[in-house]
Design a protein around this motif. Structure first.
Motif, PDB file in Angstrom:
ATOM      1  N   ILE A 154       6.439  -7.901  -4.473  1.00 49.46           N
ATOM      2  CA  ILE A 154       7.346  -6.744  -4.431  1.00 49.46           C
ATOM      3  C   ILE A 154       6.737  -5.572  -5.185  1.00 49.46           C
ATOM      4  CG2 ILE A 154       9.632  -5.893  -5.092  1.00 49.46           C
ATOM      5  CD1 ILE A 154      10.642  -8.789  -4.848  1.00 49.46           C
ATOM      6  N   ILE A 155       6.246  -5.847  -6.393  1.00 48.52           N
ATOM      7  CA  ILE A 155       5.654  -4.790  -7.219  1.00 48.52           C
ATOM      8  C   ILE A 155       4.346  -4.298  -6.623  1.00 48.52           C
ATOM      9  CG2 ILE A 155       4.570  -4.327  -9.457  1.00 48.52           C
ATOM     10  CD1 ILE A 155       7.581  -4.140  -9.543  1.00 48.52           C
ATOM     11  N   ASP A 156       3.521  -5.205  -6.108  1.00 53.92           N
ATOM     12  CA  ASP A 156       2.253  -4.781  -5.493  1.00 53.92           C
ATOM     13  C   ASP A 156       2.510  -3.833  -4.329  1.00 53.92           C
ATOM     14  OD1 ASP A 156       0.836  -6.271  -7.289  1.00 53.92           O
ATOM     15  OD2 ASP A 156       0.402  -7.929  -5.903  1.00 53.92           O
ATOM     16  N   ASN A 157       3.517  -4.132  -3.520  1.00 55.15           N
ATOM     17  CA  ASN A 157       3.860  -3.256  -2.397  1.00 55.15           C
ATOM     18  C   ASN A 157       4.357  -1.900  -2.896  1.00 55.15           C
ATOM     19  OD1 ASN A 157       4.526  -2.732   0.509  1.00 55.15           O
ATOM     20  ND2 ASN A 157       6.602  -2.647  -0.326  1.00 55.15           N
ATOM     21  N   ALA A 158       5.191  -1.907  -3.944  1.00 53.91           N
ATOM     22  CA  ALA A 158       5.709  -0.657  -4.510  1.00 53.91           C
ATOM     23  C   ALA A 158       4.581   0.188  -5.101  1.00 53.91           C
ATOM     24  CB  ALA A 158       6.766  -0.953  -5.565  1.00 53.91           C
ATOM     25  N   LEU A 159       3.634  -0.469  -5.776  1.00 53.18           N
ATOM     26  CA  LEU A 159       2.489   0.257  -6.331  1.00 53.18           C
ATOM     27  C   LEU A 159       1.670   0.912  -5.221  1.00 53.18           C
ATOM     28  CD1 LEU A 159       1.295  -2.226  -9.101  1.00 53.18           C
ATOM     29  CD2 LEU A 159       2.100   0.108  -9.474  1.00 53.18           C
ATOM     30  N   SER A 160       1.509   0.208  -4.108  1.00 52.29           N
ATOM     31  CA  SER A 160       0.771   0.761  -2.972  1.00 52.29           C
ATOM     32  C   SER A 160       1.489   1.990  -2.413  1.00 52.29           C
ATOM     33  CB  SER A 160       0.620  -0.301  -1.888  1.00 52.29           C
ATOM     34  OG  SER A 160       0.008   0.240  -0.737  1.00 52.29           O
ATOM     35  N   ILE A 161       2.821   1.921  -2.296  1.00 53.63           N
ATOM     36  CA  ILE A 161       3.592   3.064  -1.804  1.00 53.63           C
ATOM     37  C   ILE A 161       3.456   4.247  -2.758  1.00 53.63           C
ATOM     38  CG2 ILE A 161       5.919   3.916  -1.286  1.00 53.63           C
ATOM     39  CD1 ILE A 161       6.597   1.066  -0.346  1.00 53.63           C
ATOM     40  N   CYS A 162       3.576   3.980  -4.059  1.00 54.86           N
ATOM     41  CA  CYS A 162       3.428   5.053  -5.068  1.00 54.86           C
ATOM     42  C   CYS A 162       2.067   5.731  -4.948  1.00 54.86           C
ATOM     43  CB  CYS A 162       3.582   4.458  -6.471  1.00 54.86           C
ATOM     44  SG  CYS A 162       5.246   4.542  -7.129  1.00 54.86           S
ATOM     45  N   GLU A 163       1.026   4.940  -4.832  1.00 57.62           N
ATOM     46  CA  GLU A 163      -0.330   5.501  -4.736  1.00 57.62           C
ATOM     47  C   GLU A 163      -0.474   6.345  -3.476  1.00 57.62           C
ATOM     48  OE1 GLU A 163      -2.871   2.117  -4.929  1.00 57.62           O
ATOM     49  OE2 GLU A 163      -2.445   1.737  -7.059  1.00 57.62           O
ATOM     50  N   LEU A 168       2.002  13.747  -4.678  1.00 54.80           N
ATOM     51  CA  LEU A 168       3.420  13.949  -4.991  1.00 54.80           C
ATOM     52  C   LEU A 168       3.848  12.962  -6.077  1.00 54.80           C
ATOM     53  CD1 LEU A 168       4.831  14.240  -1.352  1.00 54.80           C
ATOM     54  CD2 LEU A 168       4.056  16.085  -2.860  1.00 54.80           C
ATOM     55  N   PRO A 169       4.700  13.386  -7.010  1.00 56.09           N
ATOM     56  CA  PRO A 169       5.114  12.483  -8.095  1.00 56.09           C
ATOM     57  C   PRO A 169       6.019  11.366  -7.588  1.00 56.09           C
ATOM     58  CG  PRO A 169       6.333  14.550  -8.209  1.00 56.09           C
ATOM     59  CD  PRO A 169       5.285  14.725  -7.150  1.00 56.09           C
ATOM     60  N   ALA A 170       5.791  10.158  -8.099  1.00 59.93           N
ATOM     61  CA  ALA A 170       6.592   9.002  -7.700  1.00 59.93           C
ATOM     62  C   ALA A 170       6.606   7.987  -8.828  1.00 59.93           C
ATOM     63  CB  ALA A 170       6.037   8.372  -6.423  1.00 59.93           C
ATOM     64  N   SER A 171       7.668   7.179  -8.892  1.00 61.21           N
ATOM     65  CA  SER A 171       7.758   6.108  -9.882  1.00 61.21           C
ATOM     66  C   SER A 171       8.535   4.941  -9.288  1.00 61.21           C
ATOM     67  CB  SER A 171       8.419   6.602 -11.180  1.00 61.21           C
ATOM     68  OG  SER A 171       9.647   7.265 -10.917  1.00 61.21           O
ATOM     69  N   ILE A 172       8.302   3.748  -9.807  1.00 65.20           N
ATOM     70  CA  ILE A 172       8.935   2.526  -9.305  1.00 65.20           C
ATOM     71  C   ILE A 172      10.229   2.286 -10.063  1.00 65.20           C
ATOM     72  CG2 ILE A 172       8.675   0.022  -9.061  1.00 65.20           C
ATOM     73  CD1 ILE A 172       5.646   0.518  -8.805  1.00 65.20           C
TER      74      ILE A 172
END
Length: 388
Positions: A154-163, A168-172
């Protein structure tokens, strides 16, 4: 070249209102001065454009779901949150072009409604193309959920989306207490950076608190249908806020909805976390739960309140002015408080108050005109015109 505009009142927000004041600004929107009528005369400022009404900074929408814009008028009203979520899951998947077109229209609508910055919830990358071509500032909250799945994927996928959202600024961020496990909260903390800002849906429905306090109700039934085991936190006599807040880092944190939050919850939050902002999404609360938070209590507690629109799945429009209107319709809240919630507090939460949120020299906050009279009452007749 500096342009000058004036109105019956100017609301810098950071300082008291200025009757018949004058604002100077450059073509790019940078404010060069906020003057009293007398100061403008002394400085020999001429060629001033006059308006009837009140000039305020651009609005900040701290909670939106741009990805759900294609669900406008698709979800029944006043069903309660569990039934609403079920409909979202059932109807969310649509053709890519349909979703993209709806997001573009929602972005256009927010711009025309005087919104200059948005905190937006995303589960996928779909909204990036809209955001990077928008005149609105967006911070994307990449939302995660999982109560019975391994947290690393779940976190690995979220990190990929953030990158992939960069630059543009993003956070999990966690979705909600009923959908995020203790393990997943630990994983979120492990990837939260010092600069990140966080958001979580909080106490949006009475069923949420019931699930944590008693282990019963609609969320317990949903867990059973899905074959998900309840944890020791479900039915332990303490509500959802006491579950999730101690697990969140000490970054700027937005608690969204707070429809069933109490003074005891505010006291607990004050003790546990030093950077909490409380977001009101009044139209969405009425749309889903047909209920409003105890806004007077939140005001009396002197906490940092912001405003959000939620999504077009749960609202009839994306307008911060409309949120102010419905609050003033149901609650006796002054214009001074409402405009601070709609501008400066939201900018402070998003860490963009060096540019947005108040009419100050050097900022580019946008300038909106509200056609309200000297009583400063926002009614159904009130409109917003984006001037800068």
């Amino acid at each position: 070249m500096v342009n000058y505009i004036s109105a019956n009142y100017i609301y810098p927000v950071i300082t008291p209102p200025v009757k018949d004041g004058v604002i100077g600004f450059e073509p790019d929107g940078t404010i060069t001065g906020v003057y009293t009528k007398e100061e403008a005369v002394e400085l020999n400022i001429t060629d001033i454009e006059y308006y009837e009404g009140v000039l305020v900074p651009g609005f900040v929408n701290t909670h939106c779901h741009l990805e759900l814009s294609h669900l406008f008028k698709k979800i029944p009203q006043k069903t309660g949150l569990p039934a609403f979520v079920k409909e979202i899951v059932a109807q969310r998947e649509q053709a890519e072009e349909t979703v993209l077109s709806a997001m573009k229209e929602a972005d256009r609508q927010m711009f025309e409604n005087g919104i200059v910055a948005v905190g937006d919830i995303s589960n996928v990358l779909a909204s990036k193309v809209v955001k990077e071509n928008s005149a609105i500032y967006y911070h994307t909250f990449v939302e995660v959920f999982g109560f019975d799945r391994p947290s690393k994927p779940i976190i690995d996928n979220a990190l990929s989306i953030c990158e992939n959202f960069e630059p543009l600024p993003a956070s999990i961020v966690p979705h909600a207490p009923y959908s995020v496990s203790e393990e997943l909260f630990t994983a979120i903390r492990s990837v939260t950076r010092f600069k990140d800002i966080l958001s979580i849906h909080n106490q949006e429905t009475a069923a949420e608190n019931e699930f944590f306090e008693l282990g019963t109700g609609q969320f317990a039934q949903m867990y059973e249908r899905l074959g998900v085991q309840k944890s020791t936190y479900h039915g332990n006599g303490e509500n959802s806020l006491r579950y999730h807040l101690p697990q969140l880092p000490q970054n700027n944190l937005l608690l969204v909805h707070n429809t069933f939050s109490t003074k005891q919850d505010v006291d607990f939050a004050r003790q546990q976390h030093g950077f909490v902002f409380w977001c009101l999404c009044a139209h969405a609360n009425l749309y889903i739960e047909n209920n409003l938070p105890d806004i007077e209590m939140l005001l009396n507690e002197d906490i940092k309140i912001t405003l959000g629109t939620d999504s077009l799945a749960s609202n009839h429009q994306l307008s911060i002015l409309a949120e102010m209107q419905v609050i003033q319709e149901h609650k006796n809240i002054s214009f001074d408080h409402l405009i601070t919630w709609a501008t400066l507090n939201g900018a402070k939460f998003l860490n963009i108050d060096q540019q947005y949120g108040s009419l100050q020299v050097g900022k580019q906050p946008g300038i909106n005109l509200l056609n309200i009279g000297p009583d400063l009452k926002i009614g159904n007749h009130t409109k917003v015109a984006r001037l800068v």
